[in-house]
Motif scaffolding. Structure first.
Motif, PDB file in Angstrom:
ATOM      1  N   MET A 158     -15.189   6.726  -2.302  1.00 57.19           N
ATOM      2  CA  MET A 158     -13.803   6.579  -2.766  1.00 57.19           C
ATOM      3  C   MET A 158     -13.675   5.334  -3.630  1.00 57.19           C
ATOM      4  O   MET A 158     -12.965   5.323  -4.629  1.00 57.19           O
ATOM      5  N   PHE A 159     -14.352   4.269  -3.188  1.00 49.53           N
ATOM      6  CA  PHE A 159     -14.430   3.029  -3.950  1.00 49.53           C
ATOM      7  C   PHE A 159     -15.910   2.730  -4.148  1.00 49.53           C
ATOM      8  O   PHE A 159     -16.655   2.609  -3.170  1.00 49.53           O
ATOM      9  N   GLU A 160     -16.324   2.619  -5.396  1.00 46.77           N
ATOM     10  CA  GLU A 160     -17.744   2.383  -5.661  1.00 46.77           C
ATOM     11  C   GLU A 160     -18.207   1.091  -4.999  1.00 46.77           C
ATOM     12  O   GLU A 160     -17.533   0.071  -5.062  1.00 46.77           O
ATOM     13  N   GLY A 161     -19.367   1.169  -4.361  1.00 43.93           N
ATOM     14  CA  GLY A 161     -19.884   0.017  -3.644  1.00 43.93           C
ATOM     15  C   GLY A 161     -19.525   0.019  -2.170  1.00 43.93           C
ATOM     16  O   GLY A 161     -19.668  -0.998  -1.500  1.00 43.93           O
ATOM     17  N   HIS A 201     -17.671   0.779   8.402  1.00 44.67           N
ATOM     18  CA  HIS A 201     -17.462   0.870   6.959  1.00 44.67           C
ATOM     19  C   HIS A 201     -17.246  -0.513   6.361  1.00 44.67           C
ATOM     20  O   HIS A 201     -16.489  -1.322   6.913  1.00 44.67           O
ATOM     21  N   VAL A 202     -17.888  -0.781   5.246  1.00 44.09           N
ATOM     22  CA  VAL A 202     -17.621  -1.969   4.432  1.00 44.09           C
ATOM     23  C   VAL A 202     -17.182  -1.448   3.070  1.00 44.09           C
ATOM     24  O   VAL A 202     -17.971  -0.812   2.360  1.00 44.09           O
ATOM     25  N   VAL A 203     -15.930  -1.689   2.714  1.00 45.45           N
ATOM     26  CA  VAL A 203     -15.335  -1.045   1.541  1.00 45.45           C
ATOM     27  C   VAL A 203     -14.691  -2.084   0.629  1.00 45.45           C
ATOM     28  O   VAL A 203     -13.812  -2.847   1.060  1.00 45.45           O
ATOM     29  N   PRO A 204     -15.089  -2.118  -0.646  1.00 46.72           N
ATOM     30  CA  PRO A 204     -14.449  -3.031  -1.605  1.00 46.72           C
ATOM     31  C   PRO A 204     -13.199  -2.388  -2.211  1.00 46.72           C
ATOM     32  O   PRO A 204     -13.289  -1.481  -3.036  1.00 46.72           O
ATOM     33  N   ILE A 205     -12.029  -2.832  -1.776  1.00 39.71           N
ATOM     34  CA  ILE A 205     -10.796  -2.270  -2.316  1.00 39.71           C
ATOM     35  C   ILE A 205     -10.395  -3.025  -3.591  1.00 39.71           C
ATOM     36  O   ILE A 205     -10.854  -4.146  -3.820  1.00 39.71           O
ATOM     37  N   PRO A 206      -9.552  -2.434  -4.432  1.00 38.90           N
ATOM     38  CA  PRO A 206      -9.270  -3.015  -5.762  1.00 38.90           C
ATOM     39  C   PRO A 206      -8.543  -4.352  -5.738  1.00 38.90           C
ATOM     40  O   PRO A 206      -8.776  -5.203  -6.594  1.00 38.90           O
ATOM     41  N   THR A 207      -7.647  -4.533  -4.783  1.00 39.63           N
ATOM     42  CA  THR A 207      -6.848  -5.769  -4.740  1.00 39.63           C
ATOM     43  C   THR A 207      -6.803  -6.299  -3.315  1.00 39.63           C
ATOM     44  O   THR A 207      -6.859  -5.530  -2.347  1.00 39.63           O
ATOM     45  N   ALA A 208      -6.692  -7.610  -3.180  1.00 35.53           N
ATOM     46  CA  ALA A 208      -6.568  -8.205  -1.855  1.00 35.53           C
ATOM     47  C   ALA A 208      -5.302  -7.670  -1.196  1.00 35.53           C
ATOM     48  O   ALA A 208      -4.209  -7.790  -1.749  1.00 35.53           O
ATOM     49  N   THR A 209      -5.444  -7.071  -0.031  1.00 35.35           N
ATOM     50  CA  THR A 209      -4.324  -6.436   0.656  1.00 35.35           C
ATOM     51  C   THR A 209      -4.369  -6.822   2.127  1.00 35.35           C
ATOM     52  O   THR A 209      -5.422  -6.734   2.764  1.00 35.35           O
ATOM     53  N   PHE A 255      -2.628   4.841   0.142  1.00 34.37           N
ATOM     54  CA  PHE A 255      -2.140   3.513  -0.211  1.00 34.37           C
ATOM     55  C   PHE A 255      -2.418   3.178  -1.674  1.00 34.37           C
ATOM     56  O   PHE A 255      -1.568   2.601  -2.365  1.00 34.37           O
ATOM     57  N   PHE A 256      -3.610   3.557  -2.151  1.00 35.90           N
ATOM     58  CA  PHE A 256      -3.993   3.241  -3.528  1.00 35.90           C
ATOM     59  C   PHE A 256      -3.808   4.420  -4.486  1.00 35.90           C
ATOM     60  O   PHE A 256      -4.228   4.355  -5.637  1.00 35.90           O
ATOM     61  N   SER A 257      -3.173   5.488  -3.997  1.00 35.37           N
ATOM     62  CA  SER A 257      -2.873   6.667  -4.829  1.00 35.37           C
ATOM     63  C   SER A 257      -4.120   7.165  -5.567  1.00 35.37           C
ATOM     64  O   SER A 257      -4.109   7.369  -6.784  1.00 35.37           O
ATOM     65  N   LEU A 258      -5.184   7.358  -4.812  1.00 34.63           N
ATOM     66  CA  LEU A 258      -6.446   7.778  -5.415  1.00 34.63           C
ATOM     67  C   LEU A 258      -6.413   9.241  -5.822  1.00 34.63           C
ATOM     68  O   LEU A 258      -5.805  10.081  -5.150  1.00 34.63           O
ATOM     69  N   LYS A 259      -7.096   9.546  -6.902  1.00 34.64           N
ATOM     70  CA  LYS A 259      -7.231  10.936  -7.341  1.00 34.64           C
ATOM     71  C   LYS A 259      -8.403  11.608  -6.645  1.00 34.64           C
ATOM     72  O   LYS A 259      -8.477  12.832  -6.579  1.00 34.64           O
ATOM     73  N   THR A 260      -9.343  10.808  -6.163  1.00 35.88           N
ATOM     74  CA  THR A 260     -10.482  11.365  -5.442  1.00 35.88           C
ATOM     75  C   THR A 260     -10.081  11.662  -4.001  1.00 35.88           C
ATOM     76  O   THR A 260      -9.149  11.073  -3.460  1.00 35.88           O
ATOM     77  N   SER A 261     -10.811  12.557  -3.362  1.00 39.33           N
ATOM     78  CA  SER A 261     -10.477  12.998  -2.017  1.00 39.33           C
ATOM     79  C   SER A 261     -10.841  11.960  -0.966  1.00 39.33           C
ATOM     80  O   SER A 261     -11.785  11.191  -1.127  1.00 39.33           O
ATOM     81  N   TRP A 262     -10.097  11.953   0.136  1.00 41.53           N
ATOM     82  CA  TRP A 262     -10.448  11.114   1.270  1.00 41.53           C
ATOM     83  C   TRP A 262     -11.574  11.745   2.095  1.00 41.53           C
ATOM     84  O   TRP A 262     -12.264  11.061   2.846  1.00 41.53           O
ATOM     85  N   ASP A 263     -11.763  13.043   1.948  1.00 38.41           N
ATOM     86  CA  ASP A 263     -12.737  13.761   2.779  1.00 38.41           C
ATOM     87  C   ASP A 263     -14.136  13.662   2.175  1.00 38.41           C
ATOM     88  O   ASP A 263     -14.414  14.241   1.129  1.00 38.41           O
ATOM     89  N   TRP A 264     -15.035  12.932   2.834  1.00 37.10           N
ATOM     90  CA  TRP A 264     -16.377  12.702   2.280  1.00 37.10           C
ATOM     91  C   TRP A 264     -17.167  14.003   2.116  1.00 37.10           C
ATOM     92  O   TRP A 264     -18.044  14.091   1.264  1.00 37.10           O
TER      93      TRP A 264
END
Length: 214
Positions: A46-49, A113-121, A183-192
């Motif tokens: 969902m988030f690269e990296g 999970h270790v996930v890099p989100i786009p903005t500090a939240t 929360f981040f209005s992603l276009k990609t799916s949440w389902d891996w």
């Protein structure tokens, strides 16, 4: 454990999703390791990296592990948080559940999970349903030790938790992936499981592997 997706991938040569999807691309996806744990890029970036930290041996939740094992896992987690900072603002989360409890994501093998989100939240924005805040990930696992079902999320230094064995609520499979997608209005799916056979973001992460793999 034969019926475990992660055991099939890391302990045996049995059928595993990554091996099936990437057999013509990479022999494995391990980017870092310690004696008992590995770090691997997440299928469904969902988030690269994004990465998972998990024990090689079959253990159902992170919190159930011995203190010594948790300390080793924390060390590898800290390494991957630093690595993930190149991609965004890292957060960590776990939906811990035992097979007897029947919650979680459907793979009853501990994985953080270790996930890099786009903005500090703030974790409170991402997980307002938490019932307790603790000083760090080590404290979260100590607090939840013995719980068969729980949620935790934070930046590793400050963590929000909810023990679902005492405060159940309704938290479906892949709860945090769903939450981040919304929360981040992603276009990609949440389902891996719905991601394409070969993710370009996964390929880019794998190309960086040689620098970090032990």
């Amino acid at each position: 454990m034969i019926n475990c997706e992660f055991c099939a991938e890391f302990q045996t040569d049995g059928p595993a999703r990554f091996r099936s999807l990437y057999k013509n691309v990479a022999a494995h996806r391990i980017v870092a390791r310690s004696a008992r744990f590995v770090a691997v890029p997440t299928i469904g970036q969902m988030f690269e990296g994004s990465f998972l930290i998990l024990p090689i041996e079959h253990v159902e939740t992170c919190a159930i592990q011995t203190e010594d094992a948790r300390a080793e896992m924390l060390s590898l987690t800290d390494e991957m948080i630093t690595h993930c900072s190149a991609f965004g603002k890292p957060i960590v989360f776990e939906h811990g559940a035992t097979s007897a409890e029947g919650g979680g994501c459907g793979i009853y093998h501990a994985h953080l999970h270790v996930v890099p989100i786009p903005t500090a939240t703030a974790a409170a924005e991402l997980f307002p349903e938490a019932t307790e805040e603790v000083v760090d990930l080590a404290a979260a696992w100590r607090t939840l030790h013995g719980s068969p079902h729980y949620l935790l999320l934070g930046d590793g230094k400050s963590m929000r938790i909810r023990n679902l064995s005492t405060n159940p609520g309704v938290f479906p499979s892949q709860f945090f992936r769903r939450r981040l997608s919304e929360f981040f209005s992603l276009k990609t799916s949440w389902d891996w499981r719905s991601y394409p056979a070969v993710e370009q973001s996964m390929l880019r992460v794998l190309k960086r592997r040689a620098t970090h793999a032990g």
